[in-house]
Design a protein around this motif. Structure first.
Motif, PDB file in Angstrom:
ATOM      1  N   LEU A   1      13.841 -12.002   6.991  1.00 11.77           N
ATOM      2  CA  LEU A   1      13.817 -11.784   5.545  1.00 11.77           C
ATOM      3  C   LEU A   1      13.850 -10.296   5.254  1.00 11.77           C
ATOM      4  O   LEU A   1      13.148  -9.502   5.881  1.00 11.77           O
ATOM      5  CB  LEU A   1      12.546 -12.394   4.927  1.00 11.77           C
ATOM      6  CG  LEU A   1      12.475 -13.928   4.948  1.00 11.77           C
ATOM      7  CD1 LEU A   1      11.099 -14.367   4.455  1.00 11.77           C
ATOM      8  CD2 LEU A   1      13.560 -14.533   4.094  1.00 11.77           C
ATOM      9  N   SER A   2      14.675  -9.891   4.320  1.00  7.09           N
ATOM     10  CA  SER A   2      14.790  -8.484   3.959  1.00  7.09           C
ATOM     11  C   SER A   2      13.538  -8.038   3.207  1.00  7.09           C
ATOM     12  O   SER A   2      13.149  -8.654   2.220  1.00  7.09           O
ATOM     13  CB  SER A   2      16.024  -8.269   3.075  1.00  7.09           C
ATOM     14  OG  SER A   2      16.032  -6.955   2.590  1.00  7.09           O
ATOM     15  N   GLN A   3      12.921  -6.984   3.726  1.00  2.00           N
ATOM     16  CA  GLN A   3      11.721  -6.469   3.068  1.00  2.00           C
ATOM     17  C   GLN A   3      12.046  -5.720   1.780  1.00  2.00           C
ATOM     18  O   GLN A   3      11.184  -5.483   0.957  1.00  2.00           O
ATOM     19  CB  GLN A   3      10.967  -5.539   4.027  1.00  2.00           C
ATOM     20  CG  GLN A   3      10.428  -6.241   5.270  1.00  2.00           C
ATOM     21  CD  GLN A   3       9.437  -7.341   4.917  1.00  2.00           C
ATOM     22  OE1 GLN A   3       8.540  -7.128   4.109  1.00  2.00           O
ATOM     23  NE2 GLN A   3       9.619  -8.512   5.492  1.00  2.00           N
ATOM     24  N   SER A   4      13.316  -5.334   1.605  1.00  2.00           N
ATOM     25  CA  SER A   4      13.694  -4.528   0.447  1.00  2.00           C
ATOM     26  C   SER A   4      13.576  -5.289  -0.863  1.00  2.00           C
ATOM     27  O   SER A   4      13.508  -4.690  -1.912  1.00  2.00           O
ATOM     28  CB  SER A   4      15.124  -4.012   0.621  1.00  2.00           C
ATOM     29  OG  SER A   4      16.035  -5.098   0.658  1.00  2.00           O
ATOM     30  N   ILE A   5      13.540  -6.615  -0.769  1.00  2.00           N
ATOM     31  CA  ILE A   5      13.453  -7.384  -2.003  1.00  2.00           C
ATOM     32  C   ILE A   5      12.023  -7.464  -2.517  1.00  2.00           C
ATOM     33  O   ILE A   5      11.778  -7.929  -3.616  1.00  2.00           O
ATOM     34  CB  ILE A   5      14.029  -8.804  -1.817  1.00  2.00           C
ATOM     35  CG1 ILE A   5      13.185  -9.587  -0.807  1.00  2.00           C
ATOM     36  CG2 ILE A   5      15.485  -8.767  -1.419  1.00  2.00           C
ATOM     37  CD1 ILE A   5      13.572 -11.050  -0.708  1.00  2.00           C
ATOM     38  N   LEU A   6      11.056  -7.013  -1.726  1.00  2.00           N
ATOM     39  CA  LEU A   6       9.655  -7.052  -2.129  1.00  2.00           C
ATOM     40  C   LEU A   6       9.268  -5.684  -2.672  1.00  2.00           C
ATOM     41  O   LEU A   6       9.262  -4.697  -1.937  1.00  2.00           O
ATOM     42  CB  LEU A   6       8.765  -7.426  -0.943  1.00  2.00           C
ATOM     43  CG  LEU A   6       9.069  -8.781  -0.283  1.00  2.00           C
ATOM     44  CD1 LEU A   6       8.156  -9.003   0.905  1.00  2.00           C
ATOM     45  CD2 LEU A   6       8.931  -9.901  -1.295  1.00  2.00           C
ATOM     46  N   GLN A   7       8.978  -5.623  -3.938  1.00  2.00           N
ATOM     47  CA  GLN A   7       8.655  -4.345  -4.567  1.00  2.00           C
ATOM     48  C   GLN A   7       7.169  -4.062  -4.488  1.00  2.00           C
ATOM     49  O   GLN A   7       6.339  -4.964  -4.530  1.00  2.00           O
ATOM     50  CB  GLN A   7       9.084  -4.345  -6.035  1.00  2.00           C
ATOM     51  CG  GLN A   7      10.580  -4.306  -6.250  1.00  2.00           C
ATOM     52  CD  GLN A   7      10.922  -4.091  -7.720  1.00  2.00           C
ATOM     53  OE1 GLN A   7      10.068  -4.206  -8.590  1.00  2.00           O
ATOM     54  NE2 GLN A   7      12.162  -3.769  -7.987  1.00  2.00           N
ATOM     55  N   LYS A   8       6.859  -2.787  -4.376  1.00  2.00           N
ATOM     56  CA  LYS A   8       5.474  -2.344  -4.464  1.00  2.00           C
ATOM     57  C   LYS A   8       5.060  -2.403  -5.933  1.00  2.00           C
ATOM     58  O   LYS A   8       5.745  -1.857  -6.808  1.00  2.00           O
ATOM     59  CB  LYS A   8       5.362  -0.910  -3.957  1.00  2.00           C
ATOM     60  CG  LYS A   8       3.946  -0.354  -3.925  1.00  2.00           C
ATOM     61  CD  LYS A   8       3.192  -0.812  -2.711  1.00  2.00           C
ATOM     62  CE  LYS A   8       1.870  -0.051  -2.570  1.00  2.00           C
ATOM     63  NZ  LYS A   8       1.104  -0.503  -1.404  1.00  2.00           N
ATOM     64  N   PRO A   9       3.971  -3.071  -6.253  1.00  2.00           N
ATOM     65  CA  PRO A   9       3.575  -3.148  -7.668  1.00  2.00           C
ATOM     66  C   PRO A   9       3.096  -1.796  -8.177  1.00  2.00           C
ATOM     67  O   PRO A   9       2.730  -0.915  -7.380  1.00  2.00           O
ATOM     68  CB  PRO A   9       2.429  -4.167  -7.650  1.00  2.00           C
ATOM     69  CG  PRO A   9       1.873  -4.087  -6.274  1.00  2.00           C
ATOM     70  CD  PRO A   9       3.049  -3.802  -5.372  1.00  2.00           C
ATOM     71  N   PRO A  10       3.091  -1.611  -9.483  1.00  2.00           N
ATOM     72  CA  PRO A  10       2.582  -0.352 -10.046  1.00  2.00           C
ATOM     73  C   PRO A  10       1.102  -0.180  -9.716  1.00  2.00           C
ATOM     74  O   PRO A  10       0.389  -1.157  -9.475  1.00  2.00           O
ATOM     75  CB  PRO A  10       2.788  -0.515 -11.553  1.00  2.00           C
ATOM     76  CG  PRO A  10       3.811  -1.595 -11.688  1.00  2.00           C
ATOM     77  CD  PRO A  10       3.608  -2.507 -10.522  1.00  2.00           C
ATOM     78  N   PRO A  11       0.631   1.055  -9.720  1.00  2.00           N
ATOM     79  CA  PRO A  11      -0.811   1.277  -9.501  1.00  2.00           C
ATOM     80  C   PRO A  11      -1.608   0.724 -10.669  1.00  2.00           C
ATOM     81  O   PRO A  11      -1.082   0.536 -11.778  1.00  2.00           O
ATOM     82  CB  PRO A  11      -0.923   2.796  -9.417  1.00  2.00           C
ATOM     83  CG  PRO A  11       0.256   3.313 -10.170  1.00  2.00           C
ATOM     84  CD  PRO A  11       1.353   2.318  -9.931  1.00  2.00           C
ATOM     85  N   LEU A  12      -2.865   0.471 -10.416  1.00  2.00           N
ATOM     86  CA  LEU A  12      -3.724  -0.012 -11.487  1.00  2.00           C
ATOM     87  C   LEU A  12      -3.910   1.070 -12.547  1.00  2.00           C
ATOM     88  O   LEU A  12      -4.121   2.240 -12.207  1.00  2.00           O
ATOM     89  CB  LEU A  12      -5.093  -0.410 -10.944  1.00  2.00           C
ATOM     90  CG  LEU A  12      -5.206  -1.738 -10.206  1.00  2.00           C
ATOM     91  CD1 LEU A  12      -6.623  -1.908  -9.644  1.00  2.00           C
ATOM     92  CD2 LEU A  12      -4.866  -2.903 -11.127  1.00  2.00           C
TER      93      LEU A  12
END
Length: 523
Positions: free
Chosen positions: A31-42
């Motif tokens: 699975l491509s990791q690029s499709i998983l985005q880092k969420p914004p900081p709190l």
């Protein structure tokens, strides 16, 4: 020619069998990791409401003091001037709004009722209003005309309703006057379309009758009738007075504030100027100042120069505040030609400086990027995008917060601009900006404390091919929405030391107890 049909029998595969194949499939087709985005900081509390955010993004508003005082050459009317004095024979609200819009203001605020109690709309609760004046045979409505003009030209409308009323007999009778005031407020907030700001204060002269204002009840009523409006007073709830009437905020200015430590009519002006890094409430400051010495128009007074207004802009809108500039209409009912000319020059000055970011074609890189260097969502290039909704975010738990900008060639500038995405909270406590000089050494040319919506710093003109923005202290990880450098051709070439405040930076770092401070090394 007949076609031979071949029957193929497919053996059904159980779901259990497919589950056994998953480990093999995951190796063959990862699975491509690029499709998983880092969420914004709190976000870091407190945060602005939607109306507060819209208010601060508007940058400037125009105050319009108008009423019997305009005709009696006074500032604080007694409440006993005959309504017949009010007769602006060439009244034109559209001209007011057009001047505001052409000068870069997108909000106007009218003194619908000043301390003298005279109402610029035909209130049903008093005869001391435009309906008792000769203007338009008593059928005029200044508030109505202004609301219509503002709506037509796409400019927001705010209204000031003075709590102190020197005319009404019920003033001084707490219950009766609060009912009267709320009735008039209801007229204004239900009869003139959308109101974006309601302005009131605790101003009261010596010897005024003693009574209590039901502020909390008023605030609830305003938010109920106009949920998109912000309420200004000395102490909020939505915006606060900066503590002076010269249009100058503190060098350090937090939108954070403790409303419990403030009282309308009795707030510590030093607290109002600086805000509170420990504040639990989001109450940004508004800097009110008049283009003329007085708040109402007087024939003997002249407006400030455009350069004076620009200096005020640097010290208000350039210090995380909204600039509220008063431009009083004259006895004809028009913004005077002298004031309109100065406002146009003020607009041209700002346009000549800020219309183009000299770093627009630079290549920014950062000490780290949230989600890794390949993350585009929080990359350093976001600092070249106008607006606060995109931003650079560093990797978590880092002690070095730096954005490096390769300008691509020598650039001369003397104004630095930086913005935070305030919808995520106000974070930066202290920062400095440095340039790489001809000797290959980094030299600090500007230092600041708070940023917030916008920070503008002025300094002696420097020429550089590279610059670095360094955050020296922050409440949590700093976020940077925009960075710009500009050339102010008219900037005084005198000592730039007045623009620096290293002591203030160090004090605020120590006060907040920030563990990340590189200020001493930077200096």
């Amino acid at each position: 020619m007949p076609i031979n049909k071949v029957k193929v029998k497919v053996k059904p595969t159980s779901h259990l069998h497919l589950l056994h194949l998953l480990p093999i499939l995951s190796i063959l087709f990862p699975l491509s990791q690029s499709i998983l985005q880092k969420p914004p900081p709190l976000p870091i509390l407190p945060l602005p409401s939607a109306p507060q955010l819209q208010w601060q993004l508007s940058d400037m508003a125009m105050f319009l003091h108008f009423g019997p005082n305009t005709f009696t050459d006074s500032e604080w009317g007694t409440g006993h001037a005959d309504p017949s004095v009010f007769n602006p024979t060439r009244f034109n609200a559209t001209q007011w709004v057009q001047v505001a819009k052409d000068s870069g203001f997108n909000r106007v605020i009218l003194t619908a009722k000043h301390h003298d109690g005279f109402c610029l709309w035909p209130s049903n609760y008093t005869n001391y209003s435009v309906k008792s004046s000769p203007w338009r045979n008593g059928n005029g409505d200044v508030v109505g005309d202004l609301a219509a003009a503002a709506s037509k030209l796409g400019v927001s409308l705010g209204l000031y309703l003075s709590p102190w009323d020197r005319h009404e007999d019920c003033y001084g009778k707490t219950l009766e006057y609060n009912e009267f005031y709320m009735a008039q407020m209801t007229e204004l907030l239900t009869g003139y379309g959308e109101i974006k700001e309601v302005w009131l204060d605790g101003a009261k002269g010596e010897g005024a009758k003693d009574m209590d204002y039901y502020f909390d009840t008023w605030f609830d009523l305003i938010h109920q009738l106009q949920p998109g409006a912000v309420i200004f007073s000395d102490a909020g709830p939505d915006t606060r007075w900066v503590g002076d009437e010269g249009g100058e905020a503190g060098f350090t200015c937090w939108s954070l504030f403790n409303r419990s430590d403030a009282k309308i009519g009795g707030t510590d002006t030093r607290y109002s100027q600086g805000g509170d890094p420990y504040g639990h409430d989001w109450v940004p400051a508004e800097c009110d100042v008049s283009i003329r010495p007085g708040w109402f128009w007087h024939p003997s007074e002249a407006p400030k120069s455009a350069r004076q207004l620009l200096d005020i802009y640097y010290k208000s809108a350039g210090r995380n505040c909204l600039l509220l500039l008063n431009v009083p209409p004259n006895t004809l009912g028009l913004v005077s030609s002298e004031d309109a000319r100065v406002l146009r020059e003020f607009y041209e000055l700002r346009r000549s400086i800020f219309s183009y970011n000299l770093a627009a074609n630079s290549t920014p890189t950062a000490s780290s990027t949230r989600g890794g260097s390949s993350s585009s969502r929080f990359g350093a290039y976001n600092v070249l995008r106008e607006g606060v909704y995109t931003y650079w975010a560093p990797e978590e738990n880092r002690s070095n917060w730096t954005i490096h900008m390769d300008l691509g060639g020598p650039v001369s500038f003397n104004v630095f601009r930086v913005q935070e995405p305030i919808q995520m909270g106000q974070r930066i406590i202290a920062f400095h900006m440095e340039v790489l000089n001809a000797a290959g050494q980094w030299k600090v040319v500007a230092k600041g404390t708070t940023v917030g919506y916008q920070r503008l710093l002025q300094f002696r003109t420097v020429q550089a091919k590279q610059l670095r923005f360094v955050v020296d202290g922050s409440r949590g990880d700093p976020l940077v929405a925009y960075i710009g450098v500009y050339k102010d051709q008219y900037l005084d070439s005198g000592s730039s030391q007045r623009f620096f405040n290293g002591t203030a930076s160090q004090v605020i770092l120590e006060k907040v107890g920030c563990k990340h401070s590189h200020l001493a090394a930077a200096v």
